[in-house]
Design a protein around this motif. Structure first.
Motif, mmCIF file in Angstrom:
data_model
loop_
_atom_site.group_PDB
_atom_site.id
_atom_site.type_symbol
_atom_site.label_atom_id
_atom_site.label_comp_id
_atom_site.label_asym_id
_atom_site.label_seq_id
_atom_site.Cartn_x
_atom_site.Cartn_y
_atom_site.Cartn_z
ATOM 1 N N LEU A 1 0.998 -0.926 -0.042
ATOM 2 C CA LEU A 1 -0.579 -0.043 0.706
ATOM 3 C C LEU A 1 0.704 1.443 -0.089
ATOM 4 N N ALA A 2 0.727 1.906 -1.075
ATOM 5 C CA ALA A 2 0.861 3.331 -0.769
ATOM 6 C C ALA A 2 -0.221 4.549 -0.561
ATOM 7 N N LEU A 3 -0.163 5.188 0.674
ATOM 8 C CA LEU A 3 -0.784 6.355 -0.012
ATOM 9 C C LEU A 3 0.122 7.576 0.032
ATOM 10 N N CYS A 4 -0.797 8.459 -0.978
ATOM 11 C CA CYS A 4 -0.201 9.171 -1.211
ATOM 12 C C CYS A 4 -1.352 10.189 -1.149
ATOM 13 N N ASP A 5 -0.739 11.834 -0.176
ATOM 14 C CA ASP A 5 -1.244 12.927 -0.236
ATOM 15 C C ASP A 5 -0.387 14.021 0.311
ATOM 16 N N PRO A 6 -0.432 14.540 -0.879
ATOM 17 C CA PRO A 6 -0.179 15.747 -1.563
ATOM 18 C C PRO A 6 -0.398 16.971 -1.074
ATOM 19 N N PRO A 7 0.476 17.702 -0.666
ATOM 20 C CA PRO A 7 -0.034 19.126 -0.313
ATOM 21 C C PRO A 7 0.206 20.252 -1.232
ATOM 22 N N PHE A 8 -0.261 19.874 -2.455
ATOM 23 C CA PHE A 8 -1.057 20.325 -3.769
ATOM 24 C C PHE A 8 -1.052 19.857 -4.857
ATOM 25 N N LEU A 9 -1.922 20.458 -5.051
ATOM 26 C CA LEU A 9 -3.140 19.851 -6.117
ATOM 27 C C LEU A 9 -2.248 20.104 -7.724
ATOM 28 N N SER A 10 -1.398 19.780 -7.696
ATOM 29 C CA SER A 10 -0.227 20.761 -9.507
ATOM 30 C C SER A 10 -0.094 19.422 -9.991
ATOM 31 N N LYS A 11 0.118 18.953 -11.347
ATOM 32 C CA LYS A 11 0.430 17.601 -11.428
ATOM 33 C C LYS A 11 1.836 17.592 -11.461
ATOM 34 N N ASP A 12 2.581 18.533 -11.067
ATOM 35 C CA ASP A 12 3.990 18.662 -10.664
ATOM 36 C C ASP A 12 4.366 16.915 -9.236
ATOM 37 N N ALA A 13 2.886 18.138 -8.724
ATOM 38 C CA ALA A 13 2.895 17.613 -7.225
ATOM 39 C C ALA A 13 2.449 15.380 -8.174
ATOM 40 N N ILE A 14 1.416 15.808 -8.343
ATOM 41 C CA ILE A 14 0.936 14.443 -8.692
ATOM 42 C C ILE A 14 1.881 13.093 -8.677
ATOM 43 N N ASP A 15 3.179 14.271 -10.463
ATOM 44 C CA ASP A 15 3.941 13.055 -11.168
ATOM 45 C C ASP A 15 4.742 12.788 -9.511
ATOM 46 N N GLY A 16 5.362 13.533 -8.955
ATOM 47 C CA GLY A 16 6.375 12.818 -7.740
ATOM 48 C C GLY A 16 5.630 11.885 -7.381
ATOM 49 N N PHE A 17 4.303 12.139 -6.356
ATOM 50 C CA PHE A 17 3.716 11.174 -5.528
ATOM 51 C C PHE A 17 4.295 10.591 -5.879
#
Length: 252
Positions: free
Chosen positions: A118-134
């Motif tokens: 399981l990997a829970l991703c809870d990014p601090p931002f909604l941007s595509k670069d945040a999505i990509d990094g997470f």
């Protein structure tokens, strides 16, 4: 440790889950860890590896409040990926910690690579670069049948799906992303988030809706943060006004 969780860093866009959300997410993490340990026990006993330090089976990417809410035995099988270095010492003592900046390439320790169910991703931002990094970090940590649980606004489902596919998490003939019934709530933030999961079957407590908890949290003012300057206080007031307006609209 409690002091750190009492003072989220607004400069890093940190917000913690409500108590009910935290309880449901922790229950899901416990289910996953217990399932992995049941499956691996016969193998470890037969190979004589039971005494070795086992690798993490859950990655909590940007979710320190979940990590510290875990029972000790479960936390020992969890890896916290976090930008805020305040958590490093205590997280390393409780489980595992790795510094994580979604804007930079992430290289996991060898024993953590593809070890997580399981990997829970809870990014601090909604941007595509945040999505990509997470998503990129999750892809390197998840085992072939592992679940990615991604927290974002519903409008981001297509973007998360596209970027997760780029990283091989979502693929043709394999897992896709679906929006779970459970609504994750963060105190003091106006956005309404949802969980996206790659699991087609049951995700336990996250399959149940929670409208009562949603209305209770939506009506609360943002949590006060000690030693905030006047600008931060102004923005907290604005966020409170937005939340109140949203609540009034829902009731009309």
């Amino acid at each position: 440790m409690a002091q750190l969780l009492d003072t989220p860093n607004r400069g890093l866009n940190q917000y913690w889950y409500s108590a009910a959300t935290l309880a449901a997410v922790v229950q899901r993490v416990v289910q996953v860890v217990e399932g992995v340990e049941r499956a691996e026990k016969p193998h470890l006993q037969s190979t004589g590896q039971a005494a070795r330090t086992p690798p993490p089976v859950v990655a909590l990417i940007g979710a320190p409040s979940v990590f510290y809410a875990l029972p000790a035995a479960v936390a020992s099988r969890a890896l916290l990926l976090e930008y805020d270095a305040r958590f490093e010492a205590s997280a390393s003592a409780k489980g595992s910690f790795a510094f994580f900046d979604y804007r930079a390439p992430f290289v996991p320790a060898e024993h953590c690579r593809h070890s997580c169910a399981l990997a829970l991703c809870d990014p601090p931002f909604l941007s595509k670069d945040a999505i990509d990094g997470f998503c990129g970090a999750a892809a390197q940590l998840l085992c072939p049948d592992g679940e990615m649980l991604y927290a974002s606004v519903p409008e981001n489902l297509d973007a998360v799906t596209t970027i997760a596919a780029r990283h091989g998490i979502v693929r043709a003939g394999g897992p896709t992303l679906r929006v779970l019934p459970f609504v994750p709530l963060q105190v003091g933030i106006a956005h309404r988030f949802r969980f996206f999961s790659t699991v087609d079957g049951s995700t336990g407590p996250l399959e149940a809706a929670n409208k009562d908890d949603e209305s209770a949290v939506a009506s609360k003012e943002p949590e006060a943060v000690p030693a905030m300057d006047d600008i931060d206080l102004l923005f907290d007031g604005l966020k409170g006004a937005v939340i109140s307006a949203l609540t009034d609209d829902d009731g009309s």
